[in-house]
Design a protein around this motif. Structure first.
Motif, PDB file in Angstrom:
ATOM      1  N   MET A   1      -0.809  10.980 -10.800  1.00  0.00           N
ATOM      2  CA  MET A   1      -1.645   9.979 -10.163  1.00  0.00           C
ATOM      3  C   MET A   1      -0.823   9.278  -9.087  1.00  0.00           C
ATOM      4  O   MET A   1       0.339   8.963  -9.284  1.00  0.00           O
ATOM      5  N   ALA A   2      -1.430   9.035  -7.965  1.00  0.00           N
ATOM      6  CA  ALA A   2      -0.795   8.334  -6.862  1.00  0.00           C
ATOM      7  C   ALA A   2      -1.424   6.958  -6.710  1.00  0.00           C
ATOM      8  O   ALA A   2      -2.642   6.810  -6.807  1.00  0.00           O
ATOM      9  N   VAL A   3      -0.580   5.951  -6.478  1.00  0.00           N
ATOM     10  CA  VAL A   3      -1.042   4.585  -6.292  1.00  0.00           C
ATOM     11  C   VAL A   3      -0.554   4.111  -4.931  1.00  0.00           C
ATOM     12  O   VAL A   3       0.629   4.244  -4.608  1.00  0.00           O
ATOM     13  N   LYS A   4      -1.458   3.563  -4.163  1.00  0.00           N
ATOM     14  CA  LYS A   4      -1.138   3.069  -2.828  1.00  0.00           C
ATOM     15  C   LYS A   4      -0.959   1.551  -2.875  1.00  0.00           C
ATOM     16  O   LYS A   4      -1.840   0.828  -3.330  1.00  0.00           O
ATOM     17  N   ILE A   5       0.197   1.100  -2.369  1.00  0.00           N
ATOM     18  CA  ILE A   5       0.521  -0.316  -2.311  1.00  0.00           C
ATOM     19  C   ILE A   5       0.839  -0.662  -0.854  1.00  0.00           C
ATOM     20  O   ILE A   5       1.580   0.062  -0.188  1.00  0.00           O
ATOM     21  N   LEU A   6       0.294  -1.770  -0.368  1.00  0.00           N
ATOM     22  CA  LEU A   6       0.621  -2.233   0.974  1.00  0.00           C
ATOM     23  C   LEU A   6       1.710  -3.290   0.911  1.00  0.00           C
ATOM     24  O   LEU A   6       1.754  -4.089  -0.024  1.00  0.00           O
ATOM     25  N   VAL A   7       2.555  -3.289   1.918  1.00  0.00           N
ATOM     26  CA  VAL A   7       3.547  -4.341   2.113  1.00  0.00           C
ATOM     27  C   VAL A   7       3.203  -4.968   3.454  1.00  0.00           C
ATOM     28  O   VAL A   7       3.300  -4.310   4.499  1.00  0.00           O
ATOM     29  N   ALA A   8       2.739  -6.214   3.407  1.00  0.00           N
ATOM     30  CA  ALA A   8       2.220  -6.867   4.605  1.00  0.00           C
ATOM     31  C   ALA A   8       2.925  -8.200   4.811  1.00  0.00           C
ATOM     32  O   ALA A   8       3.682  -8.663   3.967  1.00  0.00           O
ATOM     33  N   GLY A   9       2.624  -8.813   5.919  1.00  0.00           N
ATOM     34  CA  GLY A   9       3.198 -10.117   6.224  1.00  0.00           C
ATOM     35  C   GLY A   9       3.315 -10.280   7.722  1.00  0.00           C
ATOM     36  O   GLY A   9       3.032  -9.363   8.488  1.00  0.00           O
ATOM     37  N   GLY A  10       3.766 -11.436   8.113  1.00  0.00           N
ATOM     38  CA  GLY A  10       3.913 -11.738   9.525  1.00  0.00           C
ATOM     39  C   GLY A  10       5.051 -10.972  10.172  1.00  0.00           C
ATOM     40  O   GLY A  10       5.810 -10.242   9.521  1.00  0.00           O
ATOM     41  N   PHE A  11       5.160 -11.162  11.441  1.00  0.00           N
ATOM     42  CA  PHE A  11       6.185 -10.529  12.277  1.00  0.00           C
ATOM     43  C   PHE A  11       7.577 -10.959  11.811  1.00  0.00           C
ATOM     44  O   PHE A  11       7.859 -12.145  11.671  1.00  0.00           O
ATOM     45  N   GLY A  12       8.431  -9.976  11.523  1.00  0.00           N
ATOM     46  CA  GLY A  12       9.825 -10.259  11.219  1.00  0.00           C
ATOM     47  C   GLY A  12      10.132 -10.800   9.841  1.00  0.00           C
ATOM     48  O   GLY A  12      11.193 -11.380   9.639  1.00  0.00           O
ATOM     49  N   VAL A  13       9.231 -10.609   8.864  1.00  0.00           N
ATOM     50  CA  VAL A  13       9.493 -11.165   7.533  1.00  0.00           C
ATOM     51  C   VAL A  13      10.274 -10.229   6.611  1.00  0.00           C
ATOM     52  O   VAL A  13      10.717 -10.641   5.548  1.00  0.00           O
ATOM     53  N   GLY A  14      10.433  -8.946   6.995  1.00  0.00           N
ATOM     54  CA  GLY A  14      11.229  -8.033   6.187  1.00  0.00           C
ATOM     55  C   GLY A  14      10.480  -6.878   5.562  1.00  0.00           C
ATOM     56  O   GLY A  14      10.988  -6.222   4.646  1.00  0.00           O
ATOM     57  N   LYS A  15       9.301  -6.554   6.061  1.00  0.00           N
ATOM     58  CA  LYS A  15       8.492  -5.479   5.476  1.00  0.00           C
ATOM     59  C   LYS A  15       9.205  -4.128   5.561  1.00  0.00           C
ATOM     60  O   LYS A  15       9.279  -3.402   4.571  1.00  0.00           O
ATOM     61  N   THR A  16       9.720  -3.801   6.724  1.00  0.00           N
ATOM     62  CA  THR A  16      10.420  -2.526   6.906  1.00  0.00           C
ATOM     63  C   THR A  16      11.642  -2.454   5.996  1.00  0.00           C
ATOM     64  O   THR A  16      11.910  -1.412   5.386  1.00  0.00           O
ATOM     65  N   THR A  17      12.355  -3.552   5.881  1.00  0.00           N
ATOM     66  CA  THR A  17      13.547  -3.593   5.033  1.00  0.00           C
ATOM     67  C   THR A  17      13.177  -3.407   3.568  1.00  0.00           C
ATOM     68  O   THR A  17      13.844  -2.653   2.847  1.00  0.00           O
ATOM     69  N   LEU A  18      12.096  -4.048   3.099  1.00  0.00           N
ATOM     70  CA  LEU A  18      11.672  -3.881   1.707  1.00  0.00           C
ATOM     71  C   LEU A  18      11.335  -2.424   1.418  1.00  0.00           C
ATOM     72  O   LEU A  18      11.819  -1.862   0.427  1.00  0.00           O
TER      73      LEU A  18
END
Length: 179
Positions: A1-18
């Motif tokens: 089973m695959a589960v899709k989770i979004l990582v969102a937030g404002g500009f420059g908060v660390g989404k790519t790093t997380l």
């Protein structure tokens, strides 16, 4: 089973790093160098060292066991890219909304997006430089969070810290008390 989770937030908060911190595979990144075209459009207040930005999405994967895989999709933070969020949110089980306490107002749009769509989410408070400038109660009040929305302090550069945020979301989705 695959589960899709979004990582969102404002500009420059660390989404790519997380996404990069927890992904078991090298993350797919759609980062581009910021140019003069963003001057006056992208608010770089407090982000002097930022020189790239996500223009489509970040993607990572975490295999929990042979029957369960989490797919993480990081959203772009600038408002001009928000039109992609509806497509990214399709099929998502839940989301992590990252916030930067130095720029809480950059988080309002993300929180509103998931509240309006009824997508369960946790708020990951990215503690930059190891300094939490506000109490959890002050952050919750400033963001006007519903009581059922968990907040989790984190350092998105640290895999274990990011894991705690994701476990907070899993607990929310399962109806269990947060970690």
């Amino acid at each position: 089973m695959a589960v899709k989770i979004l990582v969102a937030g404002g500009f420059g908060v660390g989404k790519t790093t997380l996404v990069g911190s927890v992904s078991e595979v090298p993350p797919l990144r759609t980062e581009e160098v910021m140019t003069v075209a963003g001057v006056g459009v992208d608010d770089l207040d407090g982000l002097a060292a930022k020189d790239t930005t996500t223009v489509a999405l970040d993607f990572g994967r975490i295999t929990l066991d042979q029957d369960l895989v989490l797919y993480l999709f990081g959203t772009p933070g600038q408002e001009r890219f928000w039109s992609m969020w509806d497509d990214l949110a399709t099929g998502a089980l839940g989301a992590v909304v990252l916030v930067d306490t130095r720029r809480l107002d950059a988080s309002f749009g993300s929180i509103d997006f998931f509240e309006r769509r009824g997508v369960p989410f946790v708020v990951g408070v990215n503690v930059f430089d190891g300094v939490l400038e506000h109490t959890e109660e002050e952050i919750r009040s400033a963001l006007d969070l519903d009581p059922h929305v968990p907040t989790v302090m984190c350092d998105v550069r640290d895999r274990a810290s990011c894991r705690t945020v994701l476990l907070g979301l899993i607990d929310l989705l399962a109806g269990a008390p947060a970690h």
